[in-house]
Design an enzyme around this catalytic site. Structure first.
Site, PDB file in Angstrom:
ATOM      1  N   LEU A  65      10.806  10.197 -15.600  1.00 59.50           N
ATOM      2  CA  LEU A  65      10.151  11.390 -15.049  1.00 59.50           C
ATOM      3  C   LEU A  65       9.040  10.974 -14.091  1.00 59.50           C
ATOM      4  O   LEU A  65       8.589   9.827 -14.114  1.00 59.50           O
ATOM      5  CB  LEU A  65       9.603  12.220 -16.208  1.00 59.50           C
ATOM      6  CG  LEU A  65      10.695  12.707 -17.186  1.00 59.50           C
ATOM      7  CD1 LEU A  65      10.135  12.938 -18.581  1.00 59.50           C
ATOM      8  CD2 LEU A  65      11.351  13.974 -16.645  1.00 59.50           C
ATOM      9  N   THR A  96       6.683   5.521 -14.521  1.00 57.82           N
ATOM     10  CA  THR A  96       5.399   4.850 -14.290  1.00 57.82           C
ATOM     11  C   THR A  96       4.296   5.849 -14.629  1.00 57.82           C
ATOM     12  O   THR A  96       4.096   6.821 -13.892  1.00 57.82           O
ATOM     13  CB  THR A  96       5.286   4.397 -12.818  1.00 57.82           C
ATOM     14  OG1 THR A  96       6.436   3.615 -12.500  1.00 57.82           O
ATOM     15  CG2 THR A  96       4.028   3.576 -12.593  1.00 57.82           C
ATOM     16  N   LYS A 171       3.189  -3.037 -14.635  1.00 54.70           N
ATOM     17  CA  LYS A 171       3.708  -2.191 -13.543  1.00 54.70           C
ATOM     18  C   LYS A 171       2.577  -1.790 -12.576  1.00 54.70           C
ATOM     19  O   LYS A 171       2.780  -1.741 -11.365  1.00 54.70           O
ATOM     20  CB  LYS A 171       4.370  -0.952 -14.162  1.00 54.70           C
ATOM     21  CG  LYS A 171       4.953   0.027 -13.175  1.00 54.70           C
ATOM     22  CD  LYS A 171       6.151  -0.502 -12.423  1.00 54.70           C
ATOM     23  CE  LYS A 171       6.741   0.576 -11.511  1.00 54.70           C
ATOM     24  NZ  LYS A 171       7.639   0.005 -10.504  1.00 54.70           N
ATOM     25  N   LYS A 246       0.877   8.220  -6.247  1.00 56.38           N
ATOM     26  CA  LYS A 246       0.525   8.286  -7.676  1.00 56.38           C
ATOM     27  C   LYS A 246       0.288   6.874  -8.231  1.00 56.38           C
ATOM     28  O   LYS A 246      -0.679   6.623  -8.950  1.00 56.38           O
ATOM     29  CB  LYS A 246       1.661   8.997  -8.424  1.00 56.38           C
ATOM     30  CG  LYS A 246       1.512   9.067  -9.921  1.00 56.38           C
ATOM     31  CD  LYS A 246       2.543   8.305 -10.739  1.00 56.38           C
ATOM     32  CE  LYS A 246       3.902   8.081 -10.220  1.00 56.38           C
ATOM     33  NZ  LYS A 246       4.813   7.314 -11.033  1.00 56.38           N
TER      34      LYS A 246
HETATM   35  P1  NAD Z   1      12.357  11.921  -9.178  1.00 52.95           P
HETATM   36  O1  NAD Z   1      11.322  12.930  -8.843  1.00 52.95           O
HETATM   37  O2  NAD Z   1      13.500  11.714  -8.258  1.00 52.95           O
HETATM   38  O3  NAD Z   1      12.984  12.257 -10.630  1.00 52.95           O
HETATM   39  C1  NAD Z   1      12.276  12.862 -11.680  1.00 52.95           C
HETATM   40  C2  NAD Z   1      13.171  13.942 -12.289  1.00 52.95           C
HETATM   41  O4  NAD Z   1      12.480  14.530 -13.394  1.00 52.95           O
HETATM   42  C3  NAD Z   1      13.481  15.098 -11.305  1.00 52.95           C
HETATM   43  O5  NAD Z   1      14.881  15.254 -11.184  1.00 52.95           O
HETATM   44  C4  NAD Z   1      12.827  16.312 -11.960  1.00 52.95           C
HETATM   45  O6  NAD Z   1      13.537  17.525 -11.752  1.00 52.95           O
HETATM   46  C5  NAD Z   1      12.836  15.909 -13.429  1.00 52.95           C
HETATM   47  N1  NAD Z   1      11.892  16.666 -14.249  1.00 52.95           N
HETATM   48  C6  NAD Z   1      10.627  17.064 -13.931  1.00 52.95           C
HETATM   49  N2  NAD Z   1      10.086  17.742 -14.954  1.00 52.95           N
HETATM   50  C7  NAD Z   1      11.026  17.767 -15.946  1.00 52.95           C
HETATM   51  C8  NAD Z   1      11.053  18.314 -17.249  1.00 52.95           C
HETATM   52  N3  NAD Z   1       9.988  18.989 -17.750  1.00 52.95           N
HETATM   53  N4  NAD Z   1      12.167  18.153 -18.007  1.00 52.95           N
HETATM   54  C9  NAD Z   1      13.238  17.480 -17.506  1.00 52.95           C
HETATM   55  N5  NAD Z   1      13.267  16.939 -16.256  1.00 52.95           N
HETATM   56  C10 NAD Z   1      12.172  17.078 -15.498  1.00 52.95           C
HETATM   57  O7  NAD Z   1      11.594  10.545  -9.428  1.00 52.95           O
HETATM   58  P2  NAD Z   1      12.219   9.053  -9.422  1.00 52.95           P
HETATM   59  O8  NAD Z   1      12.124   8.497  -8.059  1.00 52.95           O
HETATM   60  O9  NAD Z   1      13.507   9.070 -10.157  1.00 52.95           O
HETATM   61  O10 NAD Z   1      11.093   8.293 -10.277  1.00 52.95           O
HETATM   62  C11 NAD Z   1      10.970   8.481 -11.673  1.00 52.95           C
HETATM   63  C12 NAD Z   1       9.895   7.544 -12.193  1.00 52.95           C
HETATM   64  O11 NAD Z   1      10.267   6.190 -11.928  1.00 52.95           O
HETATM   65  C13 NAD Z   1       8.513   7.733 -11.544  1.00 52.95           C
HETATM   66  O12 NAD Z   1       7.516   7.545 -12.511  1.00 52.95           O
HETATM   67  C14 NAD Z   1       8.472   6.643 -10.483  1.00 52.95           C
HETATM   68  O13 NAD Z   1       7.156   6.257 -10.175  1.00 52.95           O
HETATM   69  C15 NAD Z   1       9.273   5.544 -11.156  1.00 52.95           C
HETATM   70  N6  NAD Z   1       9.954   4.609 -10.256  1.00 52.95           N
HETATM   71  C16 NAD Z   1      10.632   5.074  -9.160  1.00 52.95           C
HETATM   72  C17 NAD Z   1      11.291   4.180  -8.320  1.00 52.95           C
HETATM   73  C18 NAD Z   1      12.059   4.635  -7.091  1.00 52.95           C
HETATM   74  O14 NAD Z   1      12.382   3.782  -6.248  1.00 52.95           O
HETATM   75  N7  NAD Z   1      12.357   5.916  -6.937  1.00 52.95           N
HETATM   76  C19 NAD Z   1      11.266   2.802  -8.617  1.00 52.95           C
HETATM   77  C20 NAD Z   1      10.593   2.363  -9.754  1.00 52.95           C
HETATM   78  C21 NAD Z   1       9.946   3.283 -10.577  1.00 52.95           C
END
Ligand code: NAD
Length: 303
Positions: A65, A96, A171, A246
Site C-alpha cells: 500500500l 515503505t 529502506k 513520501k
Molecule cells: P500504488 O499506489 O500503485 O498501489 C497502492 C494500491 O493500494 C493502489 O492500487 C490503491 O488503490 C490501493 N489501496 C489504497 N488504499 C487501500 C485500502 N484501504 N484497501 C485496499 N487497497 C488500497 O503504489 P505502488 O507503486 O504499488 O507502491 C506501493 C508501496 O511500495 C509504496 O509504499 C511504495 O513506496 C513502495 N515501493 C514502490 C516501488 C515502485 O517502483 N512503484 C518500488 C519499491 C517500493
C-alpha cells in the site's frame, strides 16, 4: 502451497501477487480501486469484497500500500487484517512506511495474537515483474521464518536485517540515496540537453563513467533511450512522484530525529514537492525532468 491474502493491487502489488499465483499459491486479493481489482483478477487472483473477507482463513497476509497511514487503516481496527486473520498468522508488509509505524504495528499485532514483519522492497515494477526484488526484513525470527520462503516467489535477495523496524530503517537509507540520485539525474539531463548533448551519447558515456547509478541506468529520465524506463512510456508510473516524495520525507524526518544532516535529501524533496504542486504527483518520478524543462520531443527524435 499456501493460501495468501494480498491487500493493495497497484503498480507493485499486481505483478508481485501474479508471481505468487505463478508459484502455485492460492491468492485472494483486495484493493479499493476497480481497475486494480480487474488487473489482478486477469492474473488469476481471486478477488475478495473487503480486507476482512480477503484475510479470513489465510496462511499469510501481504500488504503493498502507498503509505503508513493506509497500512494502519488496513491492518488495525475491527474490519482490519489483524482482527480478522487466523490467530498465529503473519502480516508481511512490503510497503515503505517508516520505522516507527512498523514498530507500532508489530506491537499491536502481538497484543492480538498475530505477527507483523516489515518487508520493504527495492527494484521497481521491473523487479516486481521479474521476481528479482531485494527484500529487507524486520521482525521476530519466528515471523520472518514464515515470510522468507513465501518471499522467494517475489524476490531474489532476501535479508533479515534485525528486529521490527530494521527493514524500514534499511529502506529509508537506500531510498534517500535512490531519490537524490533520481533528482540529480533529472536536473542533469535537462542541463545535458541545453548543452546540445545527444541523449543516447550522454547515457552511453555516463553508464561507462563515474556518474553512473542504478536510477540513471534503469530510470533514465529522457525518452527513447532505455526501453523499460517510464520516460519511454509517456512517464506512466512506475514509481509516482508523490511516493518518492513520501520516501524523502521519511528520510528527512528520520535524519532530524537522529540529529544527522541530510541536506541533499531535503533539496530533492523540495524538487519533487514542486513537481507535485505543479500537478505531476501521479506521474512517474522520471517526469521531474519534464517539470524542470526537459524537451521531450527533442529527446525522442534524438538531437
Ligand atoms: P500504488 O499506489 O500503485 O498501489 C497502492 C494500491 O493500494 C493502489 O492500487 C490503491 O488503490 C490501493 N489501496 C489504497 N488504499 C487501500 C485500502 N484501504 N484497501 C485496499 N487497497 C488500497 O503504489 P505502488 O507503486 O504499488 O507502491 C506501493 C508501496 O511500495 C509504496 O509504499 C511504495 O513506496 C513502495 N515501493 C514502490 C516501488 C515502485 O517502483 N512503484 C518500488 C519499491 C517500493
Amino acid at each position: 502451497m499456501s493460501k495468501i491474502a494480498w491487500i493493495g493491487l497497484g503498480h507493485m502489488g499486481v505483478p508481485m501477487s501474479h508471481n505468487m499465483v505463478k508459484a502455485g499459491h492460492t491468492v485472494r486479493g483486495y484493493d479499493i480501486s476497480d481497475a486494480a481489482r480487474e488487473a489482478a483478477r486477469a492474473n488469476g487472483v481471486d478477488i475478495a469484497d473487503s480486507v476482512a473477507d480477503a484475510v479470513r482463513g489465510a496462511d499469510a497476509v501481504f500488504t503493498m500500500l502507498q503509505s503508513a497511514k493506509v497500512v494502519e487503516q488496513v491492518v488495525t481496527g475491527p474490519d482490519g487484517a489483524f482482527a480478522n486473520m487466523p490467530k498465529g498468522t503473519v502480516v508481511i508488509d512490503c510497503s515503505t512506511i517508516g520505522i516507527d509505524t512498523a514498530r507500532l504495528l508489530a506491537e499491536e499485532a502481538e497484543k492480538l495474537g498475530v505477527g507483523f514483519v516489515d518487508a520493504p522492497v527495492s527494484g521497481g515494477v521491473q523487479g516486481a515483474e521479474d521476481a528479482s526484488l531485494s527484500l529487507m526484513l524486520g521482525g521476530d525470527i519466528d515471523h520472518v521464518a514464515v515470510a522468507e520462503p513465501l518471499l522467494k516467489s517475489v524476490g531474489a535477495y532476501i535479508v533479515h536485517v534485525g528486529p521490527s523496524g530494521d527493514g524500514q530503517a534499511m529502506k529509508v537509507v537506500n531510498n534517500a540515496m535512490m531519490a537524490v540520485g533520481m533528482a540529480t539525474a533529472c536536473e542533469v539531463s535537462v542541463l545535458a540537453q541545453r548543452l546540445g548533448l545527444d541523449s543516447q551519447v550522454f547515457f552511453d558515456i555516463v553508464t561507462r563513467s563515474s556518474g553512473d547509478s542504478w536510477v540513471f541506468r534503469n530510470w533514465f529520465p529522457l525518452p527513447g533511450v532505455v526501453e523499460n524506463s517510464p520516460s519511454s512510456h509517456d512517464y506512466e508510473p512506475g514509481f509516482m512522484i508523490d511516493l518518492i516524495h513520501k520516501d524523502l520525507r521519511l528520510a528527512t524526518a528520520t535524519a532530524a530525529e537522529f540529529d544527522v544532516r541530510l541536506d541533499t535529501a531535503a533539496a530533492a524533496a523540495k524538487l519533487f514537492a514542486d513537481a507535485s504542486a505543479a500537478g505531476a504527483g501521479e506521474r512517474d518520478c522520471t517526469a521531474l525532468a519534464v517539470t524542470l524543462g526537459a524537451d521531450v520531443e527533442k529527446a525522442t527524435a534524438g538531437v
